[in-house]
Design an enzyme around this catalytic site. Structure first.
Site, PDB file in Angstrom:
ATOM      1  N   HIS A 190     -15.423 -15.739   1.192  1.00  0.00           N
ATOM      2  CA  HIS A 190     -15.439 -16.936   0.306  1.00  0.00           C
ATOM      3  C   HIS A 190     -16.702 -17.088  -0.655  1.00  0.00           C
ATOM      4  O   HIS A 190     -16.794 -17.264  -1.654  1.00  0.00           O
ATOM      5  CB  HIS A 190     -15.331 -18.231   1.127  1.00  0.00           C
ATOM      6  CG  HIS A 190     -14.058 -18.650   1.527  1.00  0.00           C
ATOM      7  ND1 HIS A 190     -12.893 -18.416   0.840  1.00  0.00           N
ATOM      8  CD2 HIS A 190     -13.585 -18.776   2.952  1.00  0.00           C
ATOM      9  CE1 HIS A 190     -11.708 -18.671   1.599  1.00  0.00           C
ATOM     10  NE2 HIS A 190     -12.296 -18.914   2.840  1.00  0.00           N
ATOM     11  N   ARG A 333       4.540  -8.158 -10.980  1.00  0.00           N
ATOM     12  CA  ARG A 333       5.116  -7.013 -10.265  1.00  0.00           C
ATOM     13  C   ARG A 333       5.862  -7.728  -9.030  1.00  0.00           C
ATOM     14  O   ARG A 333       5.415  -8.628  -8.373  1.00  0.00           O
ATOM     15  CB  ARG A 333       3.798  -6.157  -9.707  1.00  0.00           C
ATOM     16  CG  ARG A 333       4.418  -5.041  -8.817  1.00  0.00           C
ATOM     17  CD  ARG A 333       3.483  -3.958  -8.409  1.00  0.00           C
ATOM     18  NE  ARG A 333       2.458  -4.473  -7.642  1.00  0.00           N
ATOM     19  CZ  ARG A 333       1.637  -3.811  -7.061  1.00  0.00           C
ATOM     20  NH1 ARG A 333       1.104  -2.664  -7.592  1.00  0.00           N
ATOM     21  NH2 ARG A 333       0.615  -4.259  -6.264  1.00  0.00           N
ATOM     22  N   GLU A 432       3.916   5.473 -10.590  1.00  0.00           N
ATOM     23  CA  GLU A 432       2.660   5.691  -9.669  1.00  0.00           C
ATOM     24  C   GLU A 432       3.148   6.832  -8.785  1.00  0.00           C
ATOM     25  O   GLU A 432       2.046   7.494  -7.789  1.00  0.00           O
ATOM     26  CB  GLU A 432       2.277   4.556  -9.135  1.00  0.00           C
ATOM     27  CG  GLU A 432       3.435   3.607  -8.572  1.00  0.00           C
ATOM     28  CD  GLU A 432       2.770   2.272  -7.967  1.00  0.00           C
ATOM     29  OE1 GLU A 432       1.676   2.052  -7.476  1.00  0.00           O
ATOM     30  OE2 GLU A 432       3.656   1.303  -7.969  1.00  0.00           O
ATOM     31  N   ASN A 455      -3.901   4.294  -8.989  1.00  0.00           N
ATOM     32  CA  ASN A 455      -4.429   4.212  -7.859  1.00  0.00           C
ATOM     33  C   ASN A 455      -3.691   5.075  -6.970  1.00  0.00           C
ATOM     34  O   ASN A 455      -4.043   5.877  -6.063  1.00  0.00           O
ATOM     35  CB  ASN A 455      -4.773   2.753  -7.140  1.00  0.00           C
ATOM     36  CG  ASN A 455      -5.358   1.793  -8.055  1.00  0.00           C
ATOM     37  OD1 ASN A 455      -6.169   2.493  -8.984  1.00  0.00           O
ATOM     38  ND2 ASN A 455      -5.305   0.595  -7.988  1.00  0.00           N
ATOM     39  N   ASP A 456      -2.343   4.549  -7.229  1.00  0.00           N
ATOM     40  CA  ASP A 456      -1.465   5.593  -6.269  1.00  0.00           C
ATOM     41  C   ASP A 456      -0.972   6.935  -6.880  1.00  0.00           C
ATOM     42  O   ASP A 456      -0.793   7.967  -6.084  1.00  0.00           O
ATOM     43  CB  ASP A 456      -0.121   4.716  -5.969  1.00  0.00           C
ATOM     44  CG  ASP A 456      -0.326   3.861  -4.881  1.00  0.00           C
ATOM     45  OD1 ASP A 456      -0.671   4.217  -3.727  1.00  0.00           O
ATOM     46  OD2 ASP A 456       0.404   2.547  -5.092  1.00  0.00           O
ATOM     47  N   CYS A 503      -2.281   0.026 -15.163  1.00  0.00           N
ATOM     48  CA  CYS A 503      -2.920  -0.979 -14.329  1.00  0.00           C
ATOM     49  C   CYS A 503      -3.669  -0.634 -13.290  1.00  0.00           C
ATOM     50  O   CYS A 503      -4.075  -1.298 -12.325  1.00  0.00           O
ATOM     51  CB  CYS A 503      -2.028  -2.329 -14.112  1.00  0.00           C
ATOM     52  SG  CYS A 503      -0.717  -1.316 -12.937  1.00  0.00           S
TER      53      CYS A 503
HETATM   54  C1  PEP Z   1      -1.886   1.339  -8.596  1.00  0.00           C
HETATM   55  O1  PEP Z   1      -1.093   2.158  -7.593  1.00  0.00           O
HETATM   56  O2  PEP Z   1      -2.513   1.875  -9.517  1.00  0.00           O
HETATM   57  C2  PEP Z   1      -1.651  -0.154  -8.637  1.00  0.00           C
HETATM   58  C3  PEP Z   1      -2.035  -0.708  -9.843  1.00  0.00           C
HETATM   59  O3  PEP Z   1      -1.042  -0.562  -7.659  1.00  0.00           O
HETATM   60  P1  PEP Z   1      -1.831  -0.986  -6.186  1.00  0.00           P
HETATM   61  O4  PEP Z   1      -3.330  -0.723  -6.410  1.00  0.00           O
HETATM   62  O5  PEP Z   1      -1.395  -2.325  -6.038  1.00  0.00           O
HETATM   63  O6  PEP Z   1      -0.978  -0.064  -5.384  1.00  0.00           O
HETATM   64 MG    MG Z   2       0.194   0.997  -6.490  1.00  0.00          MG
END
Ligand code: PEP
Ligand code: MG
Length: 574
Positions: A190, A333, A432, A455-456, A503
């Site tokens: 916080h 999403r 992803e 990210n994935d 994203c």
């Molecule tokens: C990603 O996988 O790039 C993504 C934006 O989703 P998250 O990070 O929530 O898995």
């Molecule tokens: Mg993801």
């Protein structure tokens, strides 16, 4: 001798001032036997009432200074002070054991705090800080002490504390406090969140290293780098005064981009959107002039609670976000649970490889009721703005078709019931999983857009768990193999007249943005604080030129080669 400490850069900024150490008031109350438990219980009730009056005052001030969302935490505190698990149990203990109120309250609160701290879920662990905060306040009242004198600071100060409670942070006198350092805490505590909304420099989680800092020590707080210099040399003071002035100049320059369009030097319009986890993040999105929301991670609505959010509850959140964004696109999403995100009340079986298991769309297609509730809430909310629904973790066309079939069924049901659904609603997917990237041309025909979740995508392409530090070196967004996949996806979308966005974290990376722009990416969705630097960068780049440069980068052999190439190009353009 100066001393350098490092911690988590929780809220950016550079501050130079003397330290003020806030001593923890963690005295453990002594047990006393009382002759008149009824009177002791009354003493507790009066202390709780006095604490409530204090909190109510803090809530009012926070409401004025930071708005309703930040004030909500104090409503939660007031609520906790009525919680039977805490107060009634304490009253019972006073009665049954004939002990003093402060001791009984400390005992009861400690066991609640311990239970919360042992939870897997970070949000629940944060609740422990709230329980600590309110019980500390009640105990101070019982002991006749003032809780803290933070609002009374009267000179420029950097606050040093073991931890800052939400009420400590909300009461900081911003006229004098230039920043803070805490021994414990993370980016999501916080105090860190409050610091970011107050735009106050903060480094948290330094560990016990900061316990040696005394009131009056000179401090340089470089919260941008997560560094604290205690008793700096004259040379360091000179150096950081210059850096501080440069940082402030940079911030002012960035702010001038708030209302500007996101356009390249050769006139190509792109969309610079923001990722959010809930309505609390909206304020920053708006303050940073994002062109929309490119990813609303709805799983946070489902976490930190003991049952599913209802259709009504979800509808009101989605509606609120769409209305606040006032006609700008909002990509929401559908539930992405599984992998590193658990829902205890869903009681999913343990999996050997959760990241390769039943997460996201796989789970939703299996638990249709859960999915249908969310889709109905989204469809109803679509009338309140420009909504795009996005399915996560699509691997094959069959999953997309199934998700769209269920969506169409819910839409038909709603329309039959007389509920309107927007005609301009877009439906897209996250890319992803490498299989989806490779077959993007097939998927593109049946979606309105793609959003690349790097990210994935990187973790699956490199076969390197995104949570595992020992393989973190394989997280290489600029590696030619990743760039090739990204190119496939963007080309497939563009060929079918659909838009391609991103994203994952890569979308806000200043060394990736030029390449992505060159590859033809249209929408970049990132944390709100990256939007203005990205807009400034884009305004200096030529899409046509970077189309050629990105082609060259894709032909390279290593990530380092690509990075050196991009940085050299950016330097030569500066
Ligand atoms: C990603 O996988 O790039 C993504 C934006 O989703 P998250 O990070 O929530 O898995
Ligand atoms: Mg993801």
């Amino acid at each position: 001798m100066s001393q350098l400490l490092t911690g988590v850069p929780a809220s950016p900024g550079i501050a130079i001032a003397k330290a003020y150490r806030l001593e923890a008031e963690e005295s453990i109350p002594q047990q006393r036997k009382v002759d008149d438990p009824a009177a002791e219980k009354q003493r507790l009730r009066s202390a709780v009432d006095a604490a409530k009056a204090d909190i109510d005052r803090i809530r009012e001030t926070t409401l004025e200074r930071l708005g309703p969302q930040k004030a909500e935490i104090f409503e939660a505190h007031l609520f906790l002070l009525d919680d039977p698990d805490l107060i009634d149990t304490t009253l019972d203990q006073i009665e049954s054991e004939g002990v003093n109120a402060e001791y009984a309250l400390h005992e009861v609160a400690s066991s609640i705090i311990e239970a919360l701290q042992s939870m897997d879920n970070e949000m629940l662990r944060e609740r422990a800080a709230d329980v600590k905060d309110i019980t500390g306040r009640v105990i101070s009242k019982l002991e006749g002490r003032e809780h803290s004198a933070l609002s009374e600071l009267s000179a420029e100060t950097i606050l040093i504390a073991k931890d800052l409670t939400p009420s400590d942070t909300a009461q900081l006198n911003l006229e004098f406090v230039r920043g803070f350092v805490t021994e414990i805490g993370s980016r999501t505590s916080h105090s860190a969140i409050m610091a970011r909304s107050l735009e106050l420099a903060a480094v948290v989680g330094t560990g016990a290293d900061a316990s040696g800092i005394r009131t009056g020590d000179m401090i340089i707080l470089d919260a941008t780098a997560g560094q604290v210099i205690v008793n700096p040399s004259d040379e360091q003071l000179r150096e950081y005064s210059v850096r501080k002035a440069e940082y402030e100049e940079y911030k002012t320059r960035m702010r001038s981009y708030v209302d500007r369009p996101s356009v390249t030097a050769d006139g190509v319009q792109v969309e610079l959107a923001s990722n959010i986890g809930g309505i609390d993040d909206l304020e920053k999105v708006l303050a940073n002039g994002a062109d929309g929301i490119g990813l609303f991670r709805t799983e946070f609505l489902y976490m930190g609670r003991s049952s599913f959010p209802s259709e009504e509850e979800q509808y009101s959140v989605y509606k609120h976000v769409l209305e606040k964004m006032n006609g700008k696109r909002v990509v929401i999403r559908t539930l992405d649970i599984g992998g590193d995100k658990e829902l205890p009340y869903l009681q999913l079986p343990k999996e050997m490889n959760p990241f390769l298991g039943q997460r996201a769309i796989r789970l939703c297609l299996d638990k249709e009721d859960l999915f249908r509730t969310q889709l109905r809430a989204l469809l109803r909310a679509s009338m309140h703005g420009k909504l795009a629904i996005m399915f996560p973790m699509i691997a094959v066309l069959g999953e997309l078709r199934e998700a769209k079939r269920i969506l169409a069924e819910e839409r038909a049901k709603l329309e039959q019931e007389g509920t309107k659904v927007s005609d301009t609603l877009e439906v897209g997917i996250m890319i992803e999983i490498p299989a989806a990237a490779i077959a993007a041309d097939v998927l593109a025909k049946e979606v309105d857009f793609f959003s690349i979740g790097t990210n994935d995508l990187i973790q699956y392409t490199m076969a390197a768990d995104r949570m595992n530090e020992s393989v973190a070196y394989l997280y290489q967004p600029h590696h030619p193999s990743i760039l090739r996949l990204v190119q496939l996806v963007i080309q497939a979308a563009n060929r079918h007249g659909k838009w391609a966005g991103m994203c994952g974290e890569m979308a806000g990376d200043s060394a990736a943005i030029p390449l992505l722009l060159g590859l033809g990416l249209y929408e970049f969705s990132m944390s709100a604080s990256s939007v203005l630097p990205a807009r400034e960068l884009i305004s200096r780049l030529s899409r046509e030129e970077w189309a050629g440069l990105a082609e060259q980068a894709i032909g390279m052999s290593t990530q380092q080669e690509v990075l050196d190439f991009v940085n050299q190009q950016l330097r030569s353009e500066a």
